[in-house]
Motif scaffolding. Structure first.
Motif, short mmCIF file in Angstrom:
data_model
loop_
_atom_site.label_atom_id
_atom_site.label_comp_id
_atom_site.label_asym_id
_atom_site.label_seq_id
_atom_site.Cartn_x
_atom_site.Cartn_y
_atom_site.Cartn_z
N SER A 38 -19.33 35.40 49.54
CA SER A 38 -20.17 34.80 50.60
C SER A 38 -20.74 33.03 50.38
CB SER A 38 -21.97 35.60 50.95
OG SER A 38 -21.45 36.78 51.59
N ILE A 39 -21.55 32.92 49.36
CA ILE A 39 -21.70 31.76 48.57
C ILE A 39 -20.68 30.53 48.72
CG2 ILE A 39 -21.35 31.59 46.63
CD1 ILE A 39 -24.36 31.34 46.07
N SER A 40 -18.87 31.27 48.61
CA SER A 40 -17.96 30.20 48.40
C SER A 40 -17.58 30.02 49.94
CB SER A 40 -16.43 31.05 48.78
OG SER A 40 -17.01 31.37 46.87
N LYS A 41 -18.35 30.53 51.29
CA LYS A 41 -18.20 30.61 52.20
C LYS A 41 -19.10 29.69 52.58
CE LYS A 41 -15.44 34.74 54.47
NZ LYS A 41 -15.69 35.57 54.07
N GLU A 42 -20.29 29.98 52.36
CA GLU A 42 -21.58 28.97 52.79
C GLU A 42 -21.04 27.45 52.34
OE1 GLU A 42 -25.13 29.67 50.75
OE2 GLU A 42 -26.11 28.59 52.70
N ILE A 43 -20.13 27.59 50.95
CA ILE A 43 -20.04 25.76 50.65
C ILE A 43 -19.23 25.34 51.48
CG2 ILE A 43 -19.87 24.61 48.85
CD1 ILE A 43 -20.98 26.52 46.70
N SER A 44 -17.86 26.32 51.35
CA SER A 44 -16.80 25.19 52.53
C SER A 44 -17.28 25.42 54.03
CB SER A 44 -15.61 26.33 52.56
OG SER A 44 -15.27 27.44 51.53
N SER A 45 -18.43 25.99 54.07
CA SER A 45 -18.73 25.86 56.00
C SER A 45 -19.62 24.46 55.50
CB SER A 45 -18.86 26.48 56.69
OG SER A 45 -20.05 27.62 56.18
N ALA A 77 -15.24 25.56 41.97
CA ALA A 77 -14.30 24.25 42.12
C ALA A 77 -14.77 23.71 43.24
CB ALA A 77 -12.72 25.44 42.31
N LEU A 78 -15.12 25.09 44.45
CA LEU A 78 -15.65 24.35 45.89
C LEU A 78 -16.40 23.26 46.05
CD1 LEU A 78 -15.77 28.16 47.69
CD2 LEU A 78 -14.57 25.91 48.03
N ILE A 79 -17.83 23.75 44.92
CA ILE A 79 -18.36 22.21 45.53
C ILE A 79 -17.99 21.05 44.71
CG2 ILE A 79 -20.91 21.10 43.96
CD1 ILE A 79 -21.18 23.69 45.31
N SER A 80 -16.70 21.04 43.75
CA SER A 80 -16.21 19.65 43.47
C SER A 80 -14.90 18.78 43.98
CB SER A 80 -15.49 19.56 41.91
OG SER A 80 -14.71 20.80 41.72
N PHE A 260 -27.87 26.80 47.86
CA PHE A 260 -26.89 27.73 48.23
C PHE A 260 -26.97 29.00 47.77
CE2 PHE A 260 -24.16 23.76 48.41
CZ PHE A 260 -24.19 23.47 50.24
N GLY A 261 -26.94 29.95 48.97
CA GLY A 261 -27.26 31.65 48.34
C GLY A 261 -28.87 31.60 49.03
N ALA A 262 -28.67 32.79 48.49
CA ALA A 262 -30.09 34.06 48.92
C ALA A 262 -30.95 33.17 48.91
CB ALA A 262 -29.49 35.61 49.18
N SER A 263 -32.20 32.80 49.79
CA SER A 263 -33.29 32.74 49.47
C SER A 263 -33.36 31.03 48.46
CB SER A 263 -33.59 33.81 47.89
OG SER A 263 -33.99 33.45 46.71
N ALA A 264 -31.88 30.38 48.84
CA ALA A 264 -32.01 28.77 48.00
C ALA A 264 -33.28 28.33 49.90
CB ALA A 264 -30.68 28.33 48.28
N HIS A 265 -33.29 27.15 49.05
CA HIS A 265 -33.85 26.20 49.85
C HIS A 265 -33.36 24.92 49.75
CE1 HIS A 265 -37.22 28.76 49.81
NE2 HIS A 265 -38.35 28.59 50.40
N ILE A 286 -23.55 35.06 56.77
CA ILE A 286 -22.36 34.84 56.47
C ILE A 286 -20.96 35.72 56.95
CG2 ILE A 286 -20.90 33.97 54.37
CD1 ILE A 286 -23.31 32.58 53.63
N GLN A 287 -20.85 36.74 56.83
CA GLN A 287 -19.68 36.99 57.39
C GLN A 287 -20.09 37.16 59.06
OE1 GLN A 287 -20.75 41.89 56.04
NE2 GLN A 287 -19.70 41.02 54.59
N ASN A 288 -20.81 37.18 59.40
CA ASN A 288 -20.34 36.84 60.87
C ASN A 288 -20.73 35.27 61.74
OD1 ASN A 288 -20.33 39.75 61.66
ND2 ASN A 288 -23.22 39.54 61.50
N GLN A 289 -20.22 34.84 60.17
CA GLN A 289 -19.89 33.15 60.83
C GLN A 289 -21.38 32.60 61.21
OE1 GLN A 289 -16.11 33.33 62.74
NE2 GLN A 289 -15.51 34.10 60.65
N LYS A 290 -22.93 32.40 61.35
CA LYS A 290 -23.68 32.82 61.53
C LYS A 290 -24.42 32.00 60.48
CE LYS A 290 -25.01 36.72 63.33
NZ LYS A 290 -26.48 36.93 64.26
N LYS A 291 -25.40 31.25 60.50
CA LYS A 291 -26.19 30.48 59.35
C LYS A 291 -27.26 31.16 58.72
CE LYS A 291 -25.29 25.68 60.12
NZ LYS A 291 -26.72 24.53 60.94
N PRO A 292 -27.09 31.82 57.69
CA PRO A 292 -28.31 32.36 57.17
C PRO A 292 -29.88 31.85 56.71
CG PRO A 292 -26.90 31.29 54.70
CD PRO A 292 -26.42 30.83 56.41
#
Ligand code: SF4
Length: 374
Positions: A38-45, A77-80, A260-265, A286-292
């Motif tokens: 999920s975090i990877s998807k959040e970074i990618s999007s 890898a995704l961040i870089s 990125f990630g749960a509870s991150a500001h 994230i699974q439903n392609q919505k911003k968490p």
């Protein structure tokens, strides 16, 4: 290009410490895998501007040091891939001493981690037990040795004072043991009893040091650290010259960061947002392609300015008021005339060479003073 900090929240712990109110859940391999995906998807999007370079990245928790190389690698890898990483980027991982192994410290080196924040808290095993920590003092020594050998010598210790039954001597003893190891950075935090923690539930049974004892512990710590050539650069933070925590200093100086990630500001392009704290809700969105997102707000100029003052005064050097006026067209001396007069009279705030800063005797009571600027 502008500076950017990246924060990654890894919310897994083996068990909950008695004082902890950070968002964390129990480590379960299957949940970790789903979270990483999920975090990877959040970074990618993430769609941001290309006008930024990453000057610091911080893996906080939870206990990020629980994760293996194969779990951390996709995130790095995704961040870089996604961001421009500055060559001097500070890359910090928070670690619990008990979870540090020779292999992990080698893996961190492979990932480019160049700073480790070790959750030492105390060198007294009875205090570690009371706090509900996983580790004992001996684990700090083995972790420290391993990190220096395989990862970096840029190590920070977190220490807590004001622990139930703690005496001033016990605190000084812990701090001396920390100083003996010569970490580049030491943070000292006063234990606070927060709602929702096991300590809060039995707060009436805890024998906590009094406020005046806590104050004594804080100032003794400050003198001891200074006499051991640590420079205090923030109310709770001390470092050897050149080793202040870039990531945190950037936040105190009002620079932008993305979490990125749960509870991150995050604070980015005049907006502030926070992700859901609940890991399951985070994954589901994230699974439903919505911003968490739990919330997302635009920041008004006045709000940004008060935040800058509130955070800037935490820094020992204080705020350069002339610079501030030039940057934000805001005259602190005029706007906060009464507050400044009141605390200058009590010798708690100092104005010198255009800088506004807290007086040393105000450090321990800073909350009360800083709240006047909000
Ligand atoms: S290890 Fe850290 S995050 Fe986890 S419960 Fe303890 S204090 Fe909280």
């Amino acid at each position: 290009m502008k500076e950017l900090g990246i924060y990654i929240h890894i919310p897994f712990c083996i068990r909950k410490c008695n004082y902890c109110n950070f968002y964390s859940v129990q480590y379960k391999t299957e949940l970790v895998e789903r979270y990483i995906s999920s975090i990877s998807k959040e970074i990618s999007s993430f769609t941001g501007s290309s006008d930024y370079y990453v000057s610091s990245m911080y893996l906080g928790g939870g206990t990020p040091s629980l994760l293996e190389l194969a779990q951390l690698y996709p995130i790095f890898a995704l961040i870089s891939e996604k961001f421009y990483i500055n060559e001097n980027c500070e890359l910090t991982i928070e670690a619990n001493p008990k979870t540090v192994s020779a292999q992990k410290t080698k893996d961190w080196h492979i990932l480019g981690i160049n700073r480790v924040s070790l959750g030492v808290q105390s060198f007294n095993n009875d205090e570690l037990f009371v706090l509900g920590r996983l580790h004992k003092a001996k684990h700090v020594y083995s972790a420290y040795e391993s990190i220096i050998k395989n990862t970096t010598d840029n190590i920070s210790f977190d220490l807590i004072y004001g622990i139930p039954e703690q005496t001033t001597d016990k605190w000084v003893n812990s701090l001396k043991k920390a100083i003996e190891l010569k970490p580049k950075h030491i943070s000292t935090y006063c234990l606070s009893i927060e709602k929702g923690t096991p300590f809060y539930d039995k707060r009436n049974e805890l024998h906590l040091p009094s406020a005046s004892q806590q104050r004594k512990m804080y100032y003794l710590g400050l003198s001891l650290l200074e006499s051991s050539s640590y420079q205090q650069y923030e109310l709770s933070n001390f470092s050897k010259p050149g080793f202040s925590a870039k990531h945190n200093v950037a936040c105190w100086e009002g620079k932008e960061y993305i979490g990125f990630g749960a509870s991150a500001h995050s604070f980015y392009q005049n907006k502030r947002w926070a992700n859901f704290s609940d890991i399951h809700q985070y994954i589901l969105y994230i699974q439903n392609q919505k911003k968490p997102r739990e919330f997302e707000n635009k920041i008004a100029q006045r709000e940004y300015i008060t935040d800058r003052i509130f955070l800037g005064l935490r820094l020992i050097k204080g705020i350069n008021m002339a610079e501030f006026k030039k940057q934000y067209n805001f005259n602190i001396q005029e706007e906060y005339k009464d507050v400044l007069r009141k605390y200058q009279k009590e010798n708690l705030l100092i104005i010198e060479d255009n800088f506004l800063r807290l007086a040393r005797k105000a450090y321990f009571v800073s909350d009360e003073i800083l709240s006047e600027f909000v």
